[in-house]
Design a protein around this motif. Structure first.
Motif, PDB file in Angstrom:
ATOM      1  N   LEU A   1     -20.942   6.318  -6.828  1.00 42.99           N
ATOM      2  CA  LEU A   1     -19.942   6.597  -6.126  1.00 42.99           C
ATOM      3  C   LEU A   1     -19.274   8.212  -6.513  1.00 42.99           C
ATOM      4  O   LEU A   1     -18.783   8.160  -7.520  1.00 42.99           O
ATOM      5  CB  LEU A   1     -18.410   5.418  -6.319  1.00 42.99           C
ATOM      6  N   GLU A   2     -18.572   8.116  -5.293  1.00 39.59           N
ATOM      7  CA  GLU A   2     -18.049   9.584  -5.501  1.00 39.59           C
ATOM      8  C   GLU A   2     -17.244  10.048  -5.231  1.00 39.59           C
ATOM      9  O   GLU A   2     -17.204   9.508  -3.304  1.00 39.59           O
ATOM     10  CB  GLU A   2     -19.118  11.188  -4.519  1.00 39.59           C
ATOM     11  N   PHE A   3     -15.585  10.545  -5.713  1.00 39.21           N
ATOM     12  CA  PHE A   3     -14.887  10.064  -5.104  1.00 39.21           C
ATOM     13  C   PHE A   3     -13.720  11.850  -5.562  1.00 39.21           C
ATOM     14  O   PHE A   3     -13.784  12.701  -6.677  1.00 39.21           O
ATOM     15  CB  PHE A   3     -12.830   9.496  -5.799  1.00 39.21           C
ATOM     16  N   THR A   4     -13.336  12.246  -4.472  1.00 39.66           N
ATOM     17  CA  THR A   4     -13.076  13.610  -4.054  1.00 39.66           C
ATOM     18  C   THR A   4     -11.365  13.713  -3.737  1.00 39.66           C
ATOM     19  O   THR A   4     -10.705  12.937  -3.113  1.00 39.66           O
ATOM     20  CB  THR A   4     -13.419  14.110  -2.786  1.00 39.66           C
ATOM     21  N   THR A   5     -11.130  14.567  -4.074  1.00 36.06           N
ATOM     22  CA  THR A   5      -9.701  15.237  -3.771  1.00 36.06           C
ATOM     23  C   THR A   5      -9.721  16.709  -3.341  1.00 36.06           C
ATOM     24  O   THR A   5     -10.369  17.369  -3.677  1.00 36.06           O
ATOM     25  CB  THR A   5      -8.925  15.027  -4.727  1.00 36.06           C
ATOM     26  N   GLN A   6      -9.018  17.320  -2.415  1.00 31.47           N
ATOM     27  CA  GLN A   6      -8.390  18.421  -1.816  1.00 31.47           C
ATOM     28  C   GLN A   6      -7.518  18.841  -1.432  1.00 31.47           C
ATOM     29  O   GLN A   6      -6.167  18.605  -0.968  1.00 31.47           O
ATOM     30  CB  GLN A   6      -8.963  18.546  -0.423  1.00 31.47           C
ATOM     31  N   ALA A   7      -6.380  20.149  -2.894  1.00 31.89           N
ATOM     32  CA  ALA A   7      -5.421  20.338  -2.518  1.00 31.89           C
ATOM     33  C   ALA A   7      -4.269  20.739  -1.477  1.00 31.89           C
ATOM     34  O   ALA A   7      -5.239  21.384   0.096  1.00 31.89           O
ATOM     35  CB  ALA A   7      -5.578  21.730  -3.849  1.00 31.89           C
ATOM     36  N   GLY A   8      -3.482  20.197  -1.466  1.00 32.82           N
ATOM     37  CA  GLY A   8      -2.822  20.414   0.205  1.00 32.82           C
ATOM     38  C   GLY A   8      -3.392  19.539   1.321  1.00 32.82           C
ATOM     39  O   GLY A   8      -2.360  19.503   2.457  1.00 32.82           O
ATOM     40  N   HIS A   9      -4.611  18.307   1.382  1.00 32.73           N
ATOM     41  CA  HIS A   9      -4.436  17.685   2.552  1.00 32.73           C
ATOM     42  C   HIS A   9      -4.492  16.305   0.939  1.00 32.73           C
ATOM     43  O   HIS A   9      -4.656  15.482   0.888  1.00 32.73           O
ATOM     44  CB  HIS A   9      -6.148  17.576   2.040  1.00 32.73           C
ATOM     45  N   VAL A  10      -3.978  15.344   2.472  1.00 32.53           N
ATOM     46  CA  VAL A  10      -3.629  13.986   2.192  1.00 32.53           C
ATOM     47  C   VAL A  10      -4.505  13.453   3.421  1.00 32.53           C
ATOM     48  O   VAL A  10      -4.772  13.682   4.434  1.00 32.53           O
ATOM     49  CB  VAL A  10      -2.299  13.138   2.482  1.00 32.53           C
ATOM     50  N   VAL A  11      -4.743  12.501   2.722  1.00 33.13           N
ATOM     51  CA  VAL A  11      -5.682  11.139   3.189  1.00 33.13           C
ATOM     52  C   VAL A  11      -4.782  10.243   3.908  1.00 33.13           C
ATOM     53  O   VAL A  11      -4.132   9.451   2.537  1.00 33.13           O
ATOM     54  CB  VAL A  11      -6.904  10.804   2.448  1.00 33.13           C
ATOM     55  N   GLU A  12      -5.430  10.030   4.935  1.00 31.59           N
ATOM     56  CA  GLU A  12      -4.767   9.079   5.424  1.00 31.59           C
ATOM     57  C   GLU A  12      -5.180   7.894   4.923  1.00 31.59           C
ATOM     58  O   GLU A  12      -6.491   7.479   4.701  1.00 31.59           O
ATOM     59  CB  GLU A  12      -4.650   8.642   6.810  1.00 31.59           C
ATOM     60  N   PRO A  13      -4.239   6.042   4.392  1.00 32.77           N
ATOM     61  CA  PRO A  13      -5.235   4.586   3.970  1.00 32.77           C
ATOM     62  C   PRO A  13      -6.224   4.852   5.380  1.00 32.77           C
ATOM     63  O   PRO A  13      -5.827   4.382   6.715  1.00 32.77           O
ATOM     64  CB  PRO A  13      -3.685   4.302   3.929  1.00 32.77           C
ATOM     65  N   GLY A  14      -7.412   3.897   4.555  1.00 37.26           N
ATOM     66  CA  GLY A  14      -8.028   3.516   5.782  1.00 37.26           C
ATOM     67  C   GLY A  14      -8.705   1.872   5.311  1.00 37.26           C
ATOM     68  O   GLY A  14      -9.034   1.732   6.382  1.00 37.26           O
ATOM     69  N   PRO A  15      -8.421   1.258   4.035  1.00 36.78           N
ATOM     70  CA  PRO A  15      -8.724   0.291   3.615  1.00 36.78           C
ATOM     71  C   PRO A  15      -8.546  -1.088   3.983  1.00 36.78           C
ATOM     72  O   PRO A  15      -6.578  -1.054   5.280  1.00 36.78           O
ATOM     73  CB  PRO A  15      -8.218   0.071   2.454  1.00 36.78           C
ATOM     74  N   ASN A  16      -9.161  -1.917   4.733  1.00 37.12           N
ATOM     75  CA  ASN A  16      -9.074  -3.216   4.986  1.00 37.12           C
ATOM     76  C   ASN A  16      -9.280  -3.973   4.358  1.00 37.12           C
ATOM     77  O   ASN A  16      -9.889  -4.530   3.736  1.00 37.12           O
ATOM     78  CB  ASN A  16      -8.593  -3.973   6.363  1.00 37.12           C
ATOM     79  N   PRO A  17      -9.102  -5.816   4.256  1.00 37.98           N
ATOM     80  CA  PRO A  17      -9.775  -6.933   3.437  1.00 37.98           C
ATOM     81  C   PRO A  17     -10.967  -6.981   3.523  1.00 37.98           C
ATOM     82  O   PRO A  17     -11.718  -7.385   2.437  1.00 37.98           O
ATOM     83  CB  PRO A  17      -8.355  -7.875   3.260  1.00 37.98           C
ATOM     84  N   GLU A  18     -11.402  -6.174   4.676  1.00 36.26           N
ATOM     85  CA  GLU A  18     -13.233  -6.183   4.662  1.00 36.26           C
ATOM     86  C   GLU A  18     -14.182  -5.095   3.841  1.00 36.26           C
ATOM     87  O   GLU A  18     -15.459  -5.259   4.148  1.00 36.26           O
ATOM     88  CB  GLU A  18     -13.444  -6.592   6.282  1.00 36.26           C
TER      89      GLU A  18
END
Length: 130
Positions: free
Chosen positions: A54-71
């Motif tokens: 699993l790779e998790f990344t973050t980028q300074a100044g960028h906000v990731v919009e939530p995307g999950p749902n229960p499936e």
């Protein structure tokens, strides 16, 4: 022929919290990490001999919009009852609480947990056979 390897890559706004969930809670290992690689920080977590990570990344100044749902699920098949129970206990010791699965199939032999980004992770006490 070599079997392919799978990388699941996902951006996050909560990198430290995800590392805590997957590394400390679920027991994955840090395979590598990086800082300021083309503006991204990240970590790859898994088991050294497993054909996935699993790779998790973050980028300074960028906000990731939530995307999950229960499936949206990551399912870990842990056929050994002792290993499965140890993984469940470890998550609970770190304060994570299981919740009912959206699809009741996953509740028969497993437990579902929500990671800090809201994605569901199923620990299935079964062997995956296809």
């Amino acid at each position: 022929m070599l079997a392919p390897k799978l990388r699941v890559a996902r951006p996050t706004n909560q990198l430290p919290a995800l590392i805590h969930f997957y590394k400390d809670g679920l027991g994955l290992s840090t395979l590598c990490s990086f800082e300021n690689h083309n503006g991204f920080d990240g970590v790859m977590l898994g088991h050294p001999q497993a054909p996935y990570h699993l790779e998790f990344t973050t980028q300074a100044g960028h906000v990731v919009e939530p995307g999950p749902n229960p499936e949206h699920l990551l399912v870990f098949y842990l056929p050994d009852k002792v290993q499965w129970q140890a993984a469940v206990d470890r998550l609970r010791q770190h304060g994570y609480v299981s919740l009912p699965a959206y699809n009741p199939y996953w509740d028969h032999l497993g437990l579902t947990f929500k990671d800090p980004d809201g994605y569901h992770v199923v620990l299935q006490n079964a062997d995956w056979q296809f």
